[in-house]
Design a protein around this motif. Structure first.
Motif, short mmCIF file in Angstrom:
data_model
loop_
_atom_site.label_atom_id
_atom_site.label_comp_id
_atom_site.label_asym_id
_atom_site.label_seq_id
_atom_site.Cartn_x
_atom_site.Cartn_y
_atom_site.Cartn_z
N PRO A 178 49.98 16.21 46.26
CA PRO A 178 50.03 17.32 47.21
C PRO A 178 50.09 16.80 48.64
O PRO A 178 49.58 15.71 48.93
N LEU A 207 55.22 28.50 26.33
CA LEU A 207 54.65 27.34 27.02
C LEU A 207 53.56 26.64 26.21
O LEU A 207 53.56 25.42 26.13
N ARG A 256 59.60 20.14 28.70
CA ARG A 256 58.36 19.71 29.34
C ARG A 256 57.77 20.86 30.16
O ARG A 256 57.11 20.64 31.16
N CYS A 257 57.99 22.06 29.68
CA CYS A 257 57.34 23.27 30.21
C CYS A 257 57.78 23.64 31.62
O CYS A 257 57.07 24.36 32.31
N TYR A 258 58.92 23.14 32.10
CA TYR A 258 59.35 23.55 33.43
C TYR A 258 59.75 25.02 33.39
O TYR A 258 60.54 25.44 32.54
N HIS A 259 59.18 25.81 34.30
CA HIS A 259 59.56 27.22 34.34
C HIS A 259 59.56 27.69 35.79
O HIS A 259 59.00 28.73 36.13
N GLU A 274 63.01 21.84 30.31
CA GLU A 274 62.41 22.99 29.64
C GLU A 274 61.41 22.54 28.60
O GLU A 274 60.35 23.13 28.45
N GLU A 323 52.30 18.75 35.91
CA GLU A 323 52.52 19.61 37.08
C GLU A 323 52.99 20.99 36.63
O GLU A 323 52.55 22.01 37.14
N ASN A 324 53.89 20.99 35.66
CA ASN A 324 54.47 22.26 35.21
C ASN A 324 53.45 23.17 34.55
O ASN A 324 53.58 24.39 34.60
N GLY A 344 53.07 28.78 39.43
CA GLY A 344 51.92 28.18 38.74
C GLY A 344 52.00 26.68 38.58
O GLY A 344 51.39 26.10 37.71
N ARG A 345 52.79 26.04 39.43
CA ARG A 345 52.96 24.61 39.34
C ARG A 345 51.93 23.92 40.24
O ARG A 345 51.69 24.35 41.35
N THR A 346 51.34 22.86 39.74
CA THR A 346 50.46 22.07 40.61
C THR A 346 51.21 20.83 41.05
O THR A 346 52.29 20.55 40.55
N LYS A 347 50.63 20.09 41.96
CA LYS A 347 51.31 18.90 42.48
C LYS A 347 50.52 17.65 42.15
O LYS A 347 49.31 17.62 42.29
N MET A 348 51.25 16.63 41.74
CA MET A 348 50.61 15.35 41.51
C MET A 348 50.28 14.72 42.85
O MET A 348 49.25 14.08 43.02
#
Lengths: 311, 268
Positions: free
Chosen positions: B238, A86, B225-228, B223, A117-118, B232-236
Motif C-alpha cells: 500500500p 470466489l 486467481r479470484c480477480y474481480h 479470473e 490481494e484479490n 474489495g481488493r487489498t494491497k500488498m
C-alpha cells in the motif's frame, strides 16, 4: 470421516460452435457424463490425449466453465451457484500450461501477492503468505527478480506459489509441464509432490506425460469426454492394450515389461519404475538356474538392454 | 528492436527507487511542464543539471538510459529537420524552393531536439525506477477523484501494468517470428520503405494472433486467481508517504521555482 474434496455427478459440458449468426449453434460435447470423487489429500492424475476433455474438466473445477448439466461440488460448494464463485476459486487454485501467460506482475513477489490481494487479505498477512509460499516452492531467493529472467520451470513454480498464497485446499494443474524442458519438468513435479505430502494439499494433475502419473494415488484416463479407465497407476497401466487403443503411451519401462511378458517372460503386470523392473528381472535371473539355452540368450539380450537403460 | 529499454524497470537500491510512485508521477509531470515553460538555454541548463542529479541518485547507468534514445532517433531527426527548414526568421542563411534555413529555425530545431531528449530521458527514468505495479498503484491513487465521474480508474491502471509486463515477451516473440520467416527466405531489411513496410505484414499478423491468445490465457489465469476488479481488493504494497517523499515534493517546488526564476531573469 473426511469430506471428499471434489464430487462430480453425471457432468456434461457442451461447447457451442456457431459458424453463422442466424444458424442454430452446433453442439460439441466436451465432457460426456463424468462421475467421479476426489478424496481430500489425494494426488490425482488425469490422463488423456488432446481433445479428450481433460482441460475442459479442469476449468470446470475452477468455475471458469459451468456444467451444461450434472453437478460438480468443490469443497462442499456447488459450482452452479453464483455466490460460491470466489470461495471455490480460492479453495481450488489453478495452474495453467503456459508459464508466461499466467504471471501478471513484473516482480516475482508481487505476482505471488496478486491472488491474496484479490481476496482481500490484509497487507501484513499477504507478506507472510508470499514468503511462506515462495519458500515452499523453493523460490524465495528469487523474490525480487523479474519473471522474464526465470526459466520455464522456475516460472511455473512461481505460478504454483501464487496459487498456494491463497491457501487453497486443492490445486488443479493443467498440463503444467507441457512447455518445459526435462529439468524444469522434474522440478515442478517434485514441488507438487512435496506440497501434496507436506502441506496435505489435494492435487489434480492433468498431463499427458505418463512418467508423472506413476506417483499418483489414483489415475483417471479420459477419452472423448468420458472416463475410460480409472484406478491406481498399477491398475491402469496394467491395461497396456486398452491405453494404446485410446492413443496413449504407457511409461517406457512398463511398455518394455509388457512386451517381454508377451514374449513369454513371467513378469507381473503394471511395473511402473525402472527400479521395480530391475528387481523383478533379478528375481527371474536367480530362479532361472535350470533355464534352456534359448531363454538364457534372451535374458542376456535383456541384460544388455537393461544396462543401456540404466546409463 | 531488441534494445528498447524505454518502459522497462531497472532493479537497483536507490533513493529514487524507494520514493513513493505518486511522488515520481507528479515529479515527472512537473518536470515535463518545466520543459515547456520557457525557451532559453539557461533554463535547459537547469533542467539538465536537475535531471543529471536525479540520474546519479537513481543508480541507473547513463549508458543504459541513452540506449533508449536510439529508438526515437528518427523522430528526433525528422522533427529537427522540419523545424530547421520550415521556420521563417529574420536572418536567412540559405533558401531553396520552399526550404529555408534561418536563425530562428536553427534555434527552434535545437530546442526541439533538446526538449525531446530531455523529455524522453526524464520520463523513462520514472519507469526505470518504478515497477509497473507501483506505477499502476500510484496512478490509481492519484486518479481516484475521477472515479466519481465514472472513469474506470482501476481497470485502466491494470491494463497499463499488464501492457508493460508483456512488452519484453512480445518483443521476444517478434524476434522468433522474424527468425522463423528469415529461415524460409523472408527478408526484413531489403528494398525501399514501402517494401519494408509490406514485409512487416506477415510479421504482424501472427504477432497479433498470438497476442490475442495470450490475452485470453491471461484473463483466464487472472479470473482463476479470484480477480474481480478493484472492489474489495487489498494491497500488498500500500502507498504510504514517508518523510523522504515530503522532502521530494519540496525539492520539486524548489526546482520549479529555479526554472521559472532562470527563465524570467536570465533570458538567454
Amino acid at each position: 470421516m473426511k469430506n471428499p474434496m471434489i464430487q462430480v455427478k453425471n457432468l456434461i459440458y457442451d461447447y457451442l460452435i456457431s459458424k453463422n449468426e442466424d444458424e442454430e449453434p452446433e453442439r460439441h460435447r466436451a465432457i460426456d457424463d463424468v462421475t467421479l470423487t476426489v478424496e481430500t489429500g489425494d494426488f490425482i492424475a488425469i490422463l488423456g490425449h488432446n481433445g479428450s476433455g481433460k482441460s475442459t474438466f479442469a476449468k470446470q473445477i475452477n468455475v471458469l466453465l459451468k456444467p451444461t448439466s450434472g453437478t460438480l461440488i468443490v469443497g462442499g460448494m456447488d459450482t452452479a451457484d453464483e455466490k460460491n464463485l470466489l470461495p471455490i476459486r480460492q479453495t481450488a487454485g489453478m495452474v495453467f500450461q503456459n508459464p508466461d501467460n499466467q504471471i501478471i506482475a513484473t516482480i516475482v513477489e508481487e505476482d505471488v501477492g496478486f491472488g491474496p490481494e484479490n481476496i482481500g487479505v490484509p497487507t501484513d498477512e499477504i507478506w507472510k503468505r508470499v514468503e511462506k509460499s515462495l519458500s515452499s516452492v523453493g523460490m524465495l531467493h528469487y523474490r525480487k527478480h523479474s519473471p522474464n529472467r526465470l526459466s520455464g520451470g522456475q516460472k511455473q513454480r512461481v505460478a504454483i506459489a501464487g496459487v498456494m498464497a491463497m491457501k487453497p485446499d486443492c490445486i488443479v494443474l493443467d498440463e503444467p509441464t507441457a512447455m518445459l524442458d526435462p529439468a524444469g519438468r522434474k522440478d515442478v513435479i517434485a514441488t507438487v509432490r512435496e506440497l501434496n505430502e507436506k502441506e496435505n494439499v489435494t492435487v489434480i494433475l492433468i498431463t499427458h506425460y505418463m512418467d508423472e502419473v506413476v506417483f499418483a494415488d489414483k489415475v483417471f484416463v479420459m477419452d472423448a469426454g468420458r472416463i475410460a479407465l480409472q484406478g491406481t497407476p498399477r491398475e491402469v497401466f496394467s491395461q497396456v492394450e486398452k491405453l494404446k487403443e485410446i492413443g496413449l503411451d504407457v511409461p517406457q519401462v512398463t511398455e518394455l515389461a509388457h512386451e517381454l511378458k508377451e514374449e513369454g517372460l513371467p513378469l507381473p503386470d503394471g511395473i511402473l519404475t525402472p527400479e521395480e523392473f530391475r528387481e523383478e528381472i533379478e528375481k527371474l535371473w536367480q530362479s532361472s538356474a535350470e533355464m534352456s539355452p534359448t531363454s538364457i540368450l534372451k535374458e542376456a539380450d535383456l541384460k544388455s538392454r537393461l544396462s543401456i537403460r540404466s546409463i | 528492436m531488441r534494445e528498447i529499454t524505454i518502459g522497462q524497470y531497472y532493479p537497483a537500491e536507490s533513493v529514487i527507487h524507494r520514493l513513493d510512485p505518486r511522488v515520481k508521477l507528479v515529479g515527472t509531470l512537473v518536470y515535463i511542464i518545466s520543459l515547456f515553460l520557457f525557451k532559453s538555454f539557461s533554463c535547459y541548463f537547469v533542467v539538465a543539471a536537475f535531471l543529471f542529479t536525479v540520474i546519479l541518485l537513481s543508480k541507473v547507468p547513463l549508458g543504459y538510459i541513452l540506449r533508449g534514445l536510439k529508438t526515437i532517433i528518427f523522430l528526433l531527426l525528422f522533427m529537427s529537420m522540419f523545424n530547421l527548414f520550415f521556420t521563417p526568421g529574420d536572418v536567412v542563411y540559405w533558401k531553396g524552393g520552399p526550404f529555408q534555413i534561418t536563425d530562428a529555425g536553427i534555434r527552434n530545431a535545437g530546442f526541439m531536439a533538446l526538449r525531446l531528449i530531455l523529455l524522453i530521458i526524464g520520463s523513462s527514468l520514472m519507469t526505470f525506477t518504478t515497477t509497473p505495479n507501483q506505477l499502476t498503484d500510484g496512478l490509481e491513487s492519484l486518479l481516484k477523484p475521477f472515479k466519481k465521474l465514472g472513469l474506470p480508474v482501476h481497470e485502466v491502471a491494470m491494463m497499463m501494468s499488464i501492457a508493460l509486463r508483456f512488452i519484453p515477451i512480445l518483443m521476444e516473440e517478434t524476434n522468433k517470428i522474424m527468425m522463423a520467416q528469415m529461415a524460409r527466405g523472408a527478408s526484413f531489411d531489403e528494398g525501399n520503405l514501402i517494401q519494408k513496410a509490406k514485409s512487416l505484414v506477415p510479421l504482424l499478423v501472427p504477432l497479433f494472433v498470438s497476442a490475442f491468445r495470450r490475452a485470453d490465457d491471461l484473463a483466464m489465469a487472472m479470473e482463476a486467481r479470484c480477480y474481480h476488479g478493484g472492489e474489495g481488493r487489498t494491497k500488498m504494497k500500500p502507498l504510504r508517504y514517508q518523510s523522504r517523499d515530503y522532502i521530494a515534493y519540496v525539492v520539486m517546488l524548489l526546482y520549479l521555482a529555479t526554472v521559472i526564476f532562470t527563465g524570467k531573469v536570465l533570458y538567454l
